[in-house]
Write a protein that holds these residues in place. Structure first.
Motif, PDB file in Angstrom:
ATOM      1  N   LEU A  11       6.614  -4.872  44.799  1.00 24.54           N
ATOM      2  CA  LEU A  11       6.428  -4.568  43.367  1.00 24.54           C
ATOM      3  C   LEU A  11       7.227  -3.335  42.917  1.00 24.54           C
ATOM      4  CD1 LEU A  11       2.554  -5.081  43.305  1.00 24.54           C
ATOM      5  CD2 LEU A  11       4.236  -6.580  42.243  1.00 24.54           C
ATOM      6  N   LEU A  12       7.849  -2.644  43.844  1.00 20.98           N
ATOM      7  CA  LEU A  12       8.597  -1.413  43.498  1.00 20.98           C
ATOM      8  C   LEU A  12      10.054  -1.738  43.153  1.00 20.98           C
ATOM      9  CD1 LEU A  12       7.141   1.021  46.212  1.00 20.98           C
ATOM     10  CD2 LEU A  12       6.536   0.871  43.797  1.00 20.98           C
ATOM     11  N   PRO A  13      10.769  -0.792  42.496  1.00 18.06           N
ATOM     12  CA  PRO A  13      12.137  -1.087  42.026  1.00 18.06           C
ATOM     13  C   PRO A  13      13.170  -1.306  43.136  1.00 18.06           C
ATOM     14  CG  PRO A  13      11.226   0.846  40.917  1.00 18.06           C
ATOM     15  CD  PRO A  13      10.286   0.502  42.008  1.00 18.06           C
ATOM     16  N   LYS A  14      12.916  -0.810  44.326  1.00 21.81           N
ATOM     17  CA  LYS A  14      13.803  -0.969  45.506  1.00 21.81           C
ATOM     18  C   LYS A  14      15.188  -0.349  45.295  1.00 21.81           C
ATOM     19  CE  LYS A  14      11.641  -5.409  46.573  1.00 21.81           C
ATOM     20  NZ  LYS A  14      11.215  -5.751  45.224  1.00 21.81           N
ATOM     21  N   THR A  15      15.267   0.756  44.601  1.00 22.32           N
ATOM     22  CA  THR A  15      16.571   1.423  44.404  1.00 22.32           C
ATOM     23  C   THR A  15      16.752   2.591  45.371  1.00 22.32           C
ATOM     24  OG1 THR A  15      15.562   2.843  42.747  1.00 22.32           O
ATOM     25  CG2 THR A  15      16.682   0.882  41.936  1.00 22.32           C
ATOM     26  N   ASN A  16      15.675   2.962  46.050  1.00 22.91           N
ATOM     27  CA  ASN A  16      15.724   4.060  47.026  1.00 22.91           C
ATOM     28  C   ASN A  16      16.320   5.344  46.441  1.00 22.91           C
ATOM     29  OD1 ASN A  16      14.666   2.260  48.882  1.00 22.91           O
ATOM     30  ND2 ASN A  16      16.678   1.629  49.601  1.00 22.91           N
ATOM     31  N   CYS A  17      15.951   5.676  45.220  1.00 17.92           N
ATOM     32  CA  CYS A  17      16.524   6.858  44.569  1.00 17.92           C
ATOM     33  C   CYS A  17      15.938   8.166  45.121  1.00 17.92           C
ATOM     34  CB  CYS A  17      16.305   6.785  43.061  1.00 17.92           C
ATOM     35  SG  CYS A  17      14.558   6.984  42.629  1.00 17.92           S
ATOM     36  N   GLY A  18      14.770   8.096  45.720  1.00 19.71           N
ATOM     37  CA  GLY A  18      14.185   9.282  46.350  1.00 19.71           C
ATOM     38  C   GLY A  18      13.439  10.216  45.413  1.00 19.71           C
ATOM     39  N   GLU A  19      13.320   9.869  44.146  1.00 20.80           N
ATOM     40  CA  GLU A  19      12.666  10.798  43.189  1.00 20.80           C
ATOM     41  C   GLU A  19      11.167  10.968  43.420  1.00 20.80           C
ATOM     42  OE1 GLU A  19      13.640  10.606  39.023  1.00 20.80           O
ATOM     43  OE2 GLU A  19      15.581   9.724  39.511  1.00 20.80           O
ATOM     44  N   CYS A  20      10.603  10.045  44.177  1.00 16.14           N
ATOM     45  CA  CYS A  20       9.162  10.143  44.449  1.00 16.14           C
ATOM     46  C   CYS A  20       8.862  11.110  45.589  1.00 16.14           C
ATOM     47  CB  CYS A  20       8.592   8.771  44.778  1.00 16.14           C
ATOM     48  SG  CYS A  20       9.485   7.960  46.103  1.00 16.14           S
ATOM     49  N   GLY A  21       9.899  11.665  46.181  1.00 17.66           N
ATOM     50  CA  GLY A  21       9.659  12.656  47.238  1.00 17.66           C
ATOM     51  C   GLY A  21       9.893  12.120  48.639  1.00 17.66           C
ATOM     52  N   VAL A  22      10.043  10.805  48.769  1.00 14.71           N
ATOM     53  CA  VAL A  22      10.417  10.220  50.068  1.00 14.71           C
ATOM     54  C   VAL A  22      11.712   9.431  49.855  1.00 14.71           C
ATOM     55  CG1 VAL A  22       8.108  10.138  51.104  1.00 14.71           C
ATOM     56  CG2 VAL A  22       8.856   8.265  49.640  1.00 14.71           C
ATOM     57  N   PRO A  23      12.501   9.237  50.916  1.00 12.88           N
ATOM     58  CA  PRO A  23      13.853   8.690  50.702  1.00 12.88           C
ATOM     59  C   PRO A  23      13.921   7.234  50.284  1.00 12.88           C
ATOM     60  CG  PRO A  23      13.486   9.256  53.042  1.00 12.88           C
ATOM     61  CD  PRO A  23      12.275   9.685  52.307  1.00 12.88           C
ATOM     62  N   THR A  24      12.911   6.431  50.606  1.00  8.87           N
ATOM     63  CA  THR A  24      13.024   4.995  50.292  1.00  8.87           C
ATOM     64  C   THR A  24      11.761   4.466  49.604  1.00  8.87           C
ATOM     65  OG1 THR A  24      12.049   4.308  52.390  1.00  8.87           O
ATOM     66  CG2 THR A  24      14.455   4.609  52.375  1.00  8.87           C
ATOM     67  N   CYS A  25      11.962   3.346  48.921  1.00  4.50           N
ATOM     68  CA  CYS A  25      10.808   2.700  48.271  1.00  4.50           C
ATOM     69  C   CYS A  25       9.812   2.213  49.322  1.00  4.50           C
ATOM     70  CB  CYS A  25      11.273   1.512  47.428  1.00  4.50           C
ATOM     71  SG  CYS A  25      12.292   1.984  46.035  1.00  4.50           S
ATOM     72  N   LEU A  26      10.339   1.792  50.490  1.00  5.29           N
ATOM     73  CA  LEU A  26       9.432   1.299  51.533  1.00  5.29           C
ATOM     74  C   LEU A  26       8.523   2.428  52.027  1.00  5.29           C
ATOM     75  CD1 LEU A  26       8.507  -1.015  53.323  1.00  5.29           C
ATOM     76  CD2 LEU A  26      10.288  -0.382  54.965  1.00  5.29           C
ATOM     77  N   ALA A  27       9.123   3.607  52.232  1.00  7.22           N
ATOM     78  CA  ALA A  27       8.314   4.746  52.690  1.00  7.22           C
ATOM     79  C   ALA A  27       7.253   5.089  51.644  1.00  7.22           C
ATOM     80  CB  ALA A  27       9.214   5.949  52.952  1.00  7.22           C
ATOM     81  N   PHE A  28       7.641   5.010  50.357  1.00 10.19           N
ATOM     82  CA  PHE A  28       6.695   5.308  49.279  1.00 10.19           C
ATOM     83  C   PHE A  28       5.566   4.270  49.277  1.00 10.19           C
ATOM     84  CE2 PHE A  28       5.557   5.095  44.646  1.00 10.19           C
ATOM     85  CZ  PHE A  28       4.950   6.332  44.582  1.00 10.19           C
ATOM     86  N   ALA A  29       5.941   2.994  49.483  1.00 10.26           N
ATOM     87  CA  ALA A  29       4.934   1.917  49.509  1.00 10.26           C
ATOM     88  C   ALA A  29       3.935   2.154  50.635  1.00 10.26           C
ATOM     89  CB  ALA A  29       5.625   0.565  49.683  1.00 10.26           C
ATOM     90  N   ALA A  41       4.058   9.032  40.907  1.00  8.88           N
ATOM     91  CA  ALA A  41       5.207   9.767  41.469  1.00  8.88           C
ATOM     92  C   ALA A  41       6.505   8.981  41.326  1.00  8.88           C
ATOM     93  CB  ALA A  41       4.950  10.102  42.934  1.00  8.88           C
ATOM     94  N   CYS A  42       6.423   7.681  41.100  1.00 15.25           N
ATOM     95  CA  CYS A  42       7.642   6.885  40.864  1.00 15.25           C
ATOM     96  C   CYS A  42       7.801   6.663  39.368  1.00 15.25           C
ATOM     97  CB  CYS A  42       7.560   5.530  41.568  1.00 15.25           C
ATOM     98  SG  CYS A  42       8.917   4.434  41.079  1.00 15.25           S
ATOM     99  N   PRO A  43       8.839   7.229  38.754  1.00 14.92           N
ATOM    100  CA  PRO A  43       8.978   7.081  37.297  1.00 14.92           C
ATOM    101  C   PRO A  43       9.512   5.716  36.876  1.00 14.92           C
ATOM    102  CG  PRO A  43      10.653   8.597  38.187  1.00 14.92           C
ATOM    103  CD  PRO A  43       9.834   8.133  39.353  1.00 14.92           C
ATOM    104  N   TYR A  44       9.941   4.899  37.847  1.00 13.65           N
ATOM    105  CA  TYR A  44      10.632   3.649  37.480  1.00 13.65           C
ATOM    106  C   TYR A  44       9.798   2.388  37.682  1.00 13.65           C
ATOM    107  CZ  TYR A  44      14.305   7.062  37.735  1.00 13.65           C
ATOM    108  OH  TYR A  44      15.041   8.195  37.553  1.00 13.65           O
ATOM    109  N   VAL A  45       8.564   2.544  38.090  1.00 13.36           N
ATOM    110  CA  VAL A  45       7.741   1.357  38.338  1.00 13.36           C
ATOM    111  C   VAL A  45       7.384   0.684  37.003  1.00 13.36           C
ATOM    112  CG1 VAL A  45       5.520   2.559  38.366  1.00 13.36           C
ATOM    113  CG2 VAL A  45       5.813   0.559  39.770  1.00 13.36           C
TER     114      VAL A  45
HETATM  115 FE1  SF4 Z   1      11.723   3.855  44.981  1.00 10.54          FE
HETATM  116 FE2  SF4 Z   1      10.497   4.807  42.825  1.00 10.54          FE
HETATM  117 FE3  SF4 Z   1      10.618   6.270  45.021  1.00 10.54          FE
HETATM  118 FE4  SF4 Z   1      12.814   5.834  43.605  1.00 10.54          FE
HETATM  119  S1  SF4 Z   1      11.015   6.963  42.910  1.00 10.54           S
HETATM  120  S2  SF4 Z   1      12.582   5.721  45.857  1.00 10.54           S
HETATM  121  S3  SF4 Z   1      12.441   3.780  42.884  1.00 10.54           S
HETATM  122  S4  SF4 Z   1       9.606   4.331  44.791  1.00 10.54           S
END
Ligand code: SF4
Length: 448
Positions: A11-29, A41-45
């Motif tokens: 359900l996440l954007p899968k762009t791995n931008c790292g803005e949530c504080g971890v390097p990948t969307c998978l790590a954030f998930a 913490a993810c501004p793009y969801v």
């Molecule tokens: Fe993925 Fe959102 Fe984190 Fe960017 S901020 S890495 S889009 S989960």
């Protein structure tokens, strides 16, 4: 049931931008799945994903709010059967019963007396939260008048108890602003009560004669779009009620049965003819899952043990109770007053500050963050070492508040005095008593 990390990842954007504080969307998930991160913490969801995730991450037992503002009571929202598995979140609401027909002056007196029953304990204000107003004689006008009075003139949240739809509707004219709990929808009035609660956006209690009948009523109400429900299985004897409480807690948690995923309301006041027995029943129900207990009266000797039991049952066993690190003034200290230091375990703070207060010696009390550990435990864990305490004293700013350079440490931590003096050049470390009860004598004798 919560989603797995992989389900959340989809359900996440899968762009791995790292803005949530971890390097990948998978790590954030993965962090979201283990409740180590917040979705915000993810501004793009996307909004759609937010909705799905919120739904999936909702606790199996719905949290229901009664009342508004800082005095609102939240019940339910629990995720475990036993406190030691994690923690219980929302303490049981404690209500006293008022029946219609009570004279206005008597109601005033009761509300005033009940409001005075507040107790300070480990820095918390313990008090009951609810008044349950029961319509006993079909006097709609009297019911509405008392509801208005309680809502406007007291800080208590309200449970409105009538199965008469017209009386309930009339009472809401004067007290809906307080977001009362409507008690109750039954097989006879479920359509009307359900519509009223939905229209007014209010929580609704559902009463049936058994858990099975409760399920069909709940299904009907949730089908109408109601979400904030509170359950009454109808049992008014200790053993069957105890069993119902366990069944209602177990069903959503262990069997995924959302029809019973709501907090409960219970009535010790209808199960005994004296307040002491009611109190025993209420104690059992606080321990065993009641969202609300209604007793027939609040008296200090009955209420205080319930409040204390509730505090203990609903304290997070994984997190010691703490107070904030800093400088605390006791008895109005000045630049010549003694300085004492101890840890931020709540109990330590309240015992030490209480003894200092009792001594009447104006003092500065430095509270150091040791993650809630007591003096001995913090010392053994290396969190109350001479270096650490010395460095904390230096940074605390106490040197600007006093004209002397003496600091009193707990007797049990005597061995840190040498390291402390090295860390605090110019300061004299004084070893205080081991037992807090000796602090008053120590201060009076040694701090002239
Ligand atoms: Fe993925 Fe959102 Fe984190 Fe960017 S901020 S890495 S889009 S989960």
């Amino acid at each position: 049931m919560g989603l797995t990390g992989i389900q959340i990842f989809k359900l996440l954007p899968k762009t791995n931008c790292g803005e949530c504080g971890v390097p990948t969307c998978l790590a954030f998930a993965m962090n979201l799945a283990s409740a180590k991160a917040e979705l915000d913490a993810c501004p793009y969801v996307s909004e759609e994903a937010k909705e799905k995730l919120a739904e999936a991450s909702a606790p199996p037992i719905r949290q229901v709010a009664i009342g508004v503002g800082t005095r609102a009571l939240r019940i339910g929202g629990e995720t475990v059967m036993f406190r030691h598995e994690k923690t219980f979140y929302n303490p049981t609401g404690i209500a006293a019963l008022v029946k219609t027909g009570i004279a206005s002056a008597d109601l005033d007196k009761k509300l005033k007396g009940w409001n005075a029953l507040q107790y300070e304990r480990v820095g918390l204000n313990l008090r009951p939260e609810l008044v349950a107003l029961q319509d006993v004689n079909g006097d709609g006008a009297g019911f509405a008048e008392a509801a208005k009075k309680i809502a406007e003139e007291s800080e208590f949240n309200l449970v409105l108890m009538t199965e008469n739809f017209e009386a309930m509707k009339a009472a809401l004219n004067g007290c809906a602003f307080k977001k009362p709990l409507l008690y109750a929808a039954t097989a006879k009035n479920v359509d009307q009560m359900g519509s009223l609660a939905k229209e007014r956006g209010l929580p609704l209690a559902v009463k049936a004669e058994s858990v099975e009948k409760l399920i069909s009523l709940v299904d009907k109400l949730t089908g109408m779009g109601l979400k904030d429900l509170v359950l009454d299985s109808g049992s008014r004897e200790a053993k069957p009620l105890f069993q119902d409480q366990v069944v209602i807690r177990r069903a959503p948690l262990k069997a995924g049965n959302r029809a019973l995923g709501f907090p409960t309301i219970t009535f010790p006041c209808e199960m005994a003819n004296n307040l002491d027995v009611e109190t025993l029943l209420a104690a059992m129900l606080i321990a065993k899952y009641a969202g609300i207990v209604v007793v027939s009266d609040f008296k200090g000797e009955n209420l205080f043990p319930l409040l204390l039991e509730r505090l203990n049952v609903f304290t997070d066993p994984q997190r010691p109770m703490t107070v904030t690190q800093g400088i605390y003034e006791v008895n109005g200290p000045n630049k010549n007053s003694p300085v004492l230091v101890t840890t931020n375990f709540s109990l330590t703070y309240f015992i030490v500050s209480g003894e200092i207060e009792g001594s009447r010696v104006p003092s500065w009390l430095l509270i150091m963050d040791t993650e809630g550990l007591s003096v001995m435990t913090a010392w053994a864990a290396g969190k109350f070492s001479g270096d650490a305490v010395g460095s904390f004293v230096k940074k605390s700013g106490i040197a600007d508040k006093v004209a002397h350079r003496k600091i009193i440490i707990p007797g049990y931590a005597a061995s840190i005095s040498g390291d402390m003096e090295e860390e605090l050049p110019g300061w004299q470390v004084v070893i205080g008593p081991r037992d807090a009860s000796l602090i008053p004598k120590f201060l009076r004798d040694s701090w002239k």
